[in-house]
Design a protein around this motif. Structure first.
Motif, PDB file in Angstrom:
ATOM      1  N   LYS A   1       4.478  -2.392 -10.271  1.00 31.74           N
ATOM      2  CA  LYS A   1       3.627  -1.225 -10.069  1.00 31.74           C
ATOM      3  C   LYS A   1       2.246  -1.481 -10.677  1.00 31.74           C
ATOM      4  CE  LYS A   1       4.240   3.812 -10.564  1.00 31.74           C
ATOM      5  NZ  LYS A   1       2.870   4.087 -10.325  1.00 31.74           N
TER       6      LYS A   1
ATOM      7  N   GLN B   1      -4.317   2.890  -8.887  1.00 28.19           N
ATOM      8  CA  GLN B   1      -4.382   2.519  -7.478  1.00 28.19           C
ATOM      9  C   GLN B   1      -5.827   2.277  -7.079  1.00 28.19           C
ATOM     10  OE1 GLN B   1      -2.526   4.890  -4.581  1.00 28.19           O
ATOM     11  NE2 GLN B   1      -0.716   5.321  -5.835  1.00 28.19           N
TER      12      GLN B   1
ATOM     13  N   THR C   1      -0.372   0.205  -4.257  1.00 33.66           N
ATOM     14  CA  THR C   1       0.460   0.788  -5.308  1.00 33.66           C
ATOM     15  C   THR C   1       1.244  -0.268  -6.059  1.00 33.66           C
ATOM     16  OG1 THR C   1       2.261   1.099  -3.747  1.00 33.66           O
ATOM     17  CG2 THR C   1       0.756   2.956  -4.059  1.00 33.66           C
TER      18      THR C   1
ATOM     19  N   ARG D   1       0.825  -1.208   0.000  1.00 25.37           N
ATOM     20  CA  ARG D   1       0.000   0.000   0.000  1.00 25.37           C
ATOM     21  C   ARG D   1       0.857   1.257   0.000  1.00 25.37           C
ATOM     22  NH1 ARG D   1      -5.104  -2.009   0.852  1.00 25.37           N
ATOM     23  NH2 ARG D   1      -4.803  -4.190   1.310  1.00 25.37           N
ATOM     24  N   SER D   2       0.269   2.361  -0.368  1.00 26.71           N
ATOM     25  CA  SER D   2       1.025   3.613  -0.412  1.00 26.71           C
ATOM     26  C   SER D   2       1.522   3.926   1.004  1.00 26.71           C
ATOM     27  CB  SER D   2       0.157   4.749  -0.937  1.00 26.71           C
ATOM     28  OG  SER D   2      -0.981   4.876  -0.119  1.00 26.71           O
TER      29      SER D   2
END
Ligand code: HEM
Lengths: 495, 201
Positions: free
Chosen positions: B163, B167, B172, B152-153
């Protein structure tokens, strides 16, 4: 002419029948009852699969319920659970009645029925946990198979025992078919497992063995049992003999010879020597012979008795089954043509055809057997005519929606796939409304099954009030009335 | 009694003849087939080993076969080749190592006989398996998110993280688990482009 020696009549026919039915009650009720539970499970698994195809996020994220597993569970529970148990119950009961002998090895058969059910539960759990063998139609993990095969051996033994002890002198058509099933099915399962999961043959020969089995389990197990049921029920209910003995004979042997070879039509266009496919196509086309002869025999027998369809639940399901046997077999033979397969081979059309046969022909004949057999086995009538009507109409309507949606979508899907200018995702999007329509059809079918299940539970449980005459479709018998009458009899009213 | 034996024996003969004709004789015909040795000394088809073999088992246990075939039909019969699913038709020799076979009979998704040649990108496969909607909007293929660890971010993405293009829920990056890696290795190996001579006959 010298008079034929008269065989010793052990018991007069009607009494014999009562005795036969009494002896077979626990076994047949176990087989039929559990078959309906598996039909419900299979329908739910089918519905989950169906919903996942138009709404992939439905029940997503759970590995054990991923489409590829629940879909395998659907086939295995439908064919082995519902089909296997319903057909075995039918086989044992019909053979006992037609031979006029008591059902032998009852305890063994009861244990067998329980073991078979345990095998189904464990096999299903195995597939859900990711232990599928990966061979379509034989997904159950190998360790579960003995639990399915051994009980079937008991059935085979019981069947032969009855046949050799039979009191009746001649052999009825249905008995040929039942005999055939008992010879074919064990050979079929054991050789298919040997050739695929046990690795007796290699590479694409496995694929042939796979579809030789996949097709034959329908053609040499479900179909003959269904035909045997139709041959028994139609003349029985309308009280007329079967149209022609000679046609029965031709129908039986041509069916036995040609159906065996039809399986490779599932691999048309595939990486196999062309002659193996050609054999499959020829076998499929030759099926017109048995299908037409059997059809003439069933439908000509019915001629002049169609008014009985208004009242008899057994006859309604049996005639629906035998008519769709003719129709779905015509469809199947035509479908096997190479030009037809070029379009429909990898599409939903096949699924439409499968359910036309299984839910239009086989299942209704098994229902007909139960509608006819249960009152005789339990000495009690069906509680509600309304539930039978619901069951019948749900089966017809649900099945027709399902089959029409899938066959139409399949043809369009196939034509689009053969046009490379159409992007694949457009084809996927095109099918979605039809996939949703199938879910609707499936829900209707499940409603019918539940109606049947309620009636079935009622007929196997003892209760205070029971109808005194057979439940006909045009009567007003339903649940409310029954409860009322039950209350009355509790208050010391009429019994 | 003797009529019963004729009946039972006749019934037995029908099935014995069909399995002989359809399975045993073709199998015997295939015994002569051997892998070919390519110019660089490697063989085609090669046995499945390591990740490929494990990936194949995952392909089987997830039931990809119910939506995907692995067989290309010949030119002029259907549009398999024109759709780019292969460069030639499939032949028995392509399947020498396949046990159990995964030919399949249903094409809710495209044929995968040569997916390794058509789509060699590991990242594409990872994102597609994680969520087919990201690469193919409108797809009905299930998500196989359980083959990936989500990053996660705010969390540090490991070096092998992939990647995610859009999102969602703050994810991410994704990292294939061992099973995810094996499945992708198997998909990359699926490739029938080697020109076997019998495929042109
Ligand atoms: C509520 C009723 C039912 C629903 C919603 C349903 C739904 C489905 C679905 C979604 C599939 C997979 C189709 C695909 O992969 O494209 C399927 C396959 C299948 N179903 Fe059903 N089904 C139902 C009842 C039955 C019954 C009662 C039987 C048999 C007695 C049956 C036999 C089969 C078979 C044999 C297949 C596999 C066909 C093949 O691989 O060619 N189904 N069904």
């Amino acid at each position: 002419m010298i008079a034929q020696p008269i065989p010793p009549v052990v018991i007069p026919e009607v009494e014999a029948r009562i005795e036969v039915d009494g002896s077979s009650r626990p076994v047949i009720v176990l087989y039929w009852g559990t078959s309906l539970i598996w039909l419900t499970i299979a329908s739910i698994a089918g519905l989950i699969s169906s919903i996942k195809l138009h709404s992939p996020e439905f029940l997503g994220g759970m590995e054990w319920l991923t489409f590829g597993r629940i879909r395998a569970v659907h086939w295995d529970t439908a064919i082995y659970g519902f089909g296997g148990l319903a057909a075995s119950g039918t086989l044992l009961w019909l053979q006992a009645r037609l031979c006029q002998v008591r059902l032998p090895y009852r305890n063994l058969l009861l244990v067998g029925g329980v073991v078979f059910n345990i095998g189904l539960v464990l096999g299903t759990a195995g597939v859900l946990m990711g232990q599928s063998t990966g061979v379509e139609t034989l997904e159950f993990p190998l360790w579960a198979m003995p639990l399915l095969v051994v009980p079937y051996v008991f059935i085979v033994i019981a069947n032969f025992t009855m046949y050799f002890k039979k009191v009746t002198k001649h052999t009825y058509v249905s008995q040929w078919y039942l005999m055939a099933v008992t010879v074919w099915f064990p050979i079929l399962v054991l050789s298919a497992e040997a050739c695929t999961n046990l690795g007796a043959v290699d590479g694409v020969a496995q694929a042939i063995a796979n579809w030789w089995y996949g097709h034959n389990v329908v053609g040499l197990f479900a179909t003959p049992t269904g035909i045997a049921a139709a041959y028994y029920l139609i003349p029985k209910v309308i009280g007329k003999p079967i149209h022609s003995y000679h046609l029965s004979l031709l129908g039986f042997w041509s069916n036995a010879i040609f159906y065996n070879w039809a399986g490779t039509h599932h691999l048309t266009g595939g990486p196999l020597p062309a002659w193996t496919i050609t054999l499959g196509v020829v076998g499929s086309l030759m099926m017109f012979i048995p299908v037409i002869t059997i059809g003439i025999n069933h439908h000509m027998t019915m001629l002049g008795s169609f008014h009985l369809l208004k009242t008899s639940p057994t006859l309604r399901f049996a005639v629906m089954g035998s008519m769709i046997y003719t129709l779905s077999s015509f469809q199947g033979s035509l479908e096997a043509l190479r030009s037809h397969q070029e379009v429909t081979h990898f599409t939903h059309y096949t699924i439409g055809h499968v359910h036309f046969g299984m839910y239009g022909f086989f299942a209704p004949l098994m229902f007909a057997m139960m509608y006819y057999g249960m009152p005789r086995l339990m000495d009690q009538e069906w509680s509600s005519a309304r539930l039978i009507r619901i069951h019948f109409w749900c089966t017809v309507v649900g099945m027709l929606i399902y089959v029409t949606a899938m066959c139409y979508a399949g043809i369009r899907q196939g034509l689009m796939m053969n046009d490379p200018s159409i992007p694949f995702l457009n084809i996927v999007r095109f099918t979605i409304p039809y996939l949703a329509l199938r879910t609707l059809g499936g829900l209707i079918l499940l409603t019918g099954t539940i109606a049947f299940l309620i009636n079935f539970v009622r007929i196997i449980t003892p209760h205070k009030y029971t109808w005194k005459t057979p439940t006909m479709l045009d009567t007003e018998r339903d649940w409310k009335k029954l409860v009322e009458l039950e209350k009355q009899s509790e208050n010391g009213g009429t019994k | 009694m003797s009529r019963t034996f004729i009946l039972a024996f006749g019934i037995f003969l029908t099935i014995a003849s069909s399995i002989t004709g359809l399975v045993i004789i073709p199998n015997w015909q295939f015994q002569a087939l051997k892998p070919v040795v390519k110019l660089d000394g490697t063989r085609y088809p090669e046995v499945y080993f390591g990740d490929q073999a494990r990936g194949r088992e995952i392909y089987i246990d997830q039931g990809c076969i119910y939506c995907h075939t692995q067989q290309v039909r010949m030119k002029g019969y259907g549009a398999d080749i024109r759709r780019g699913w292969g460069t030639r038709r499939s032949v028995p020799r392509d399947y020498l190592m396949d046990r159990p076979h995964q030919l399949g009979t249903q094409r809710m998704g495209p044929d995968l006989a040569s997916i390794g040649a058509r789509q060699p990108s590991v990242d594409w496969h990872a994102i597609h398996l994680y969520n087919p909607q990201l690469t193919s909007p409108g797809s009905i293929m299930p998500r196989f998110e359980y083959f990936f660890r989500e990053v996660r971010s705010g969390e540090a993405a490991p070096a092998d993280a992939i990647k995610v293009p859009q999102q969602s829920n703050g994810v991410t990056h994704i990292v294939p688990t061992d099973r995810g890696r094996a499945l992708i290795a198997y998909l990359k190996r699926l490739n029938q482009s080697f020109p076997l001579p019998e495929a042109n006959q």
